[in-house]
Scaffold this active site. Structure first.
Site, PDB file in Angstrom:
ATOM      1  N   HIS A 146       0.807  -1.214   0.000  1.00 40.58           N
ATOM      2  CA  HIS A 146       0.000   0.000   0.000  1.00 40.58           C
ATOM      3  C   HIS A 146       0.843   1.268   0.000  1.00 40.58           C
ATOM      4  O   HIS A 146       0.404   2.311  -0.478  1.00 40.58           O
ATOM      5  CB  HIS A 146      -0.948   0.014   1.194  1.00 40.58           C
ATOM      6  CG  HIS A 146      -1.998  -1.059   1.133  1.00 40.58           C
ATOM      7  ND1 HIS A 146      -2.837  -1.345   2.181  1.00 40.58           N
ATOM      8  CD2 HIS A 146      -2.333  -1.927   0.147  1.00 40.58           C
ATOM      9  CE1 HIS A 146      -3.645  -2.327   1.858  1.00 40.58           C
ATOM     10  NE2 HIS A 146      -3.358  -2.702   0.626  1.00 40.58           N
ATOM     11  N   PHE A 392      -1.220  -8.182   4.973  1.00 47.55           N
ATOM     12  CA  PHE A 392       0.133  -7.629   4.867  1.00 47.55           C
ATOM     13  C   PHE A 392       0.190  -6.273   4.159  1.00 47.55           C
ATOM     14  O   PHE A 392       1.181  -5.962   3.478  1.00 47.55           O
ATOM     15  CB  PHE A 392       1.070  -8.626   4.167  1.00 47.55           C
ATOM     16  CG  PHE A 392       0.852 -10.044   4.595  1.00 47.55           C
ATOM     17  CD1 PHE A 392       0.869 -10.385   5.947  1.00 47.55           C
ATOM     18  CD2 PHE A 392       0.605 -11.040   3.680  1.00 47.55           C
ATOM     19  CE1 PHE A 392       0.653 -11.693   6.356  1.00 47.55           C
ATOM     20  CE2 PHE A 392       0.383 -12.359   4.072  1.00 47.55           C
ATOM     21  CZ  PHE A 392       0.406 -12.683   5.417  1.00 47.55           C
ATOM     22  N   CYS A 393      -0.844  -5.459   4.310  1.00 42.49           N
ATOM     23  CA  CYS A 393      -0.898  -4.142   3.640  1.00 42.49           C
ATOM     24  C   CYS A 393      -0.627  -4.277   2.145  1.00 42.49           C
ATOM     25  O   CYS A 393       0.007  -3.419   1.526  1.00 42.49           O
ATOM     26  CB  CYS A 393       0.063  -3.152   4.291  1.00 42.49           C
ATOM     27  SG  CYS A 393      -0.444  -2.657   5.948  1.00 42.49           S
ATOM     28  N   ALA A 394      -1.117  -5.378   1.589  1.00 40.88           N
ATOM     29  CA  ALA A 394      -1.038  -5.612   0.145  1.00 40.88           C
ATOM     30  C   ALA A 394      -2.314  -6.353  -0.250  1.00 40.88           C
ATOM     31  O   ALA A 394      -2.274  -7.448  -0.829  1.00 40.88           O
ATOM     32  CB  ALA A 394       0.203  -6.421  -0.210  1.00 40.88           C
TER      33      ALA A 394
END
Length: 470
Positions: A146, A392-394
């Site tokens: 992100h 995982f901020c993805a």
């Protein structure tokens, strides 16, 4: 710099160099680098204590002992940077600028490149987003963290679908760039190593494609720089961003390094002291400002000199240890983990480019019949192993890898799912230069035991996270 500080730093450097020499002789059997927390013990819900296995390097790597020692040696000499005539201020200013030179050398920057110190990779990429020229188009793969995916709010953004091979990544970018109209400024943003799969991306080839179409490229090296050498010159990228806390350095500092023109032509990222070279009142009551054209233009306020110095110390430590030895040892650990997981049929490792793709020590997987939060909680509570679970901020990448719809809802933390329920999340194990063999061996053994025998403890969901029941 004072004699006592020089002596303290010299002792630390000598120790690191000796360790590096030993590692270089036999990299496959090399000892891990000394990190903080390596002897910390944690309680187990089943009774007793065990040495903590920190296997969440992709989030924040433990600080190198060498870095901590260097910072401790400097701390008594701390002073305000760029703003004082006193000895400690001058020493700190000198150390701050020496750190900038160290980072430039670590990244193999070009002579005209600037190194700007920020708070993190996220801050670095937001800084770059803030200085984009008017009308700039941005091209970014949906596979990005992100920090790379989201900052471009004032630009026209083209999101590219997840490629399944490195060649497909290059071809996808080339098609997108060839189709852009009109031909104005453009920027490509790409990761060097995925924070989900650990796979290495074809950065040099993507840079060549970008430049062939008149675009620039920024490399998110947050996951690459701690594991592999990064050469701005060889990769031919325009900028590179990374964070200290993933590079074995404590404190909140990051780096944006690369071409100076867009940085010099834009208004400062933050307005204030340090960014301004001259300020004067006008006759009409307003204020005229002359901004710096150096990196200071985007470093307003009192800088985090200790954080900056810790990054420079980590850069020196990794260079002295030798990336050949570090990479060889990490491949040894990767092979252990992947071979161990392959022996457990219920485990599915997530991958974009396939099993043979080169990668760093970041591996994500799902386990049939397990909620990811439940599995991670059991690893921690019953084995003393710290991993990460979630998206995982993805989010778009993990959803793609899990075969869900791109618009499916999810969150960075654990889902609202009870133990045993399926969740739109995965488990990530990550490691690096400070990881001993025992930690990955314990992890592989724990995965096998949990799948074959189940958890030894009862767990419940509390505020969206699975925790041991008491």
């Amino acid at each position: 710099m004072s004699a006592s500080l020089n002596a303290a730093v010299a002792t630390s450097v000598a120790s690191a160099s000796a360790s590096a020499s030993a590692s270089a002789e036999n990299p496959a059997c090399a000892e891990p680098l000394a990190v903080l927390g390596r002897d910390v013990t944690v309680p187990l819900v089943t009774g007793g204590e065990v040495t903590y296995a920190a296997l969440d390097y992709a989030a924040s790597a433990p600080a190198l002992q060498r870095v901590w020692d260097d910072v401790a040696a400097y701390a008594p000499y701390y002073g305000s940077v760029h703003r004082g005539a006193g000895y400690l201020s001058q020493l700190s200013t000198d150390l701050f600028e020496q750190s900038r030179a160290t980072v430039a050398e670590f990244l193999d920057c070009r002579p005209a490149d600037q190194v700007v110190f920020t708070r993190s990779t996220t801050d670095s990429l937001n800084l770059l987003a803030a200085v984009l020229p008017a009308g700039c188009q941005v091209f970014v793969f949906e596979t990005e963290h992100h920090a790379s995916l989201l900052p471009w709010t004032d630009a026209q953004v083209t999101y590219l679908n997840a490629p399944r091979t490195p060649d497909e990544a290059v071809a996808t970018l080339e098609r997108a760039l060839a189709d852009r109209e009109p031909y104005g400024p453009a920027l490509v943003c790409v990761t060097g190593a995925s924070n989900v799969t650990g796979e290495l991306w074809p950065v040099k080839e993507l840079a060549a494609a970008a430049h062939a179409h008149g675009a620039r490229i920024v490399l998110d090296a947050a996951q690459l720089a701690p594991h592999h050498p990064v050469s701005v010159r060889d990769l031919d990228v325009d900028w590179v961003a990374f964070s200290g806390h993933k590079l074995y350095a404590p404190f909140g500092s990051g780096v944006l390094a690369g071409r100076a023109d867009w940085l010099q032509e834009a208004e400062p990222y933050l307005a204030g002291g340090g960014a301004s070279r001259k300020v004067a009142r006008r006759a009409d009551g307003g204020v005229d400002v002359e901004w710096h054209t150096t990196a200071a233009r985007h470093e307003a306020g009192s800088p985090n000199v200790i954080g900056v110095y810790s990054i420079a110390s980590a850069c020196r430590a990794l260079q002295e240890a030798g990336f050949d030895a570090l990479v060889a040892r990490e491949r040894h650990l990767i092979a252990k983990v992947r071979e161990g997981l392959a022996d457990v049929p219920a485990v599915r490792v997530l991958s974009l480019f396939g099993d043979d793709a080169p990668r760093v020590g970041v591996i994500s997987f799902v386990v049939d019949g397990w909620n990811s939060s439940h599995f991670a909680a059991a690893l921690s509570a019953e084995y003393g192993i710290g991993v990460r679970d979630g998206l995982f901020c993805a989010h778009p990448l993990v959803r793609t890898l899990l075969g869900s719809e791109p618009q499916a809802q999810g969150e960075c933390g654990a889902p609202e799912a009870a133990p045993g329920e399926r969740s739109l999340n995965a488990i990530r194990v990550s490691f690096g230069a400070g990881t001993p063999d025992e930690h990955v061996e314990r992890f592989v053994r724990a995965v096998r035991e949990l799948v074959e025998d189940g958890a030894k403890w009862q767990y419940r969901t509390e505020e969206g996270r699975c925790v041991p029941a008491v």
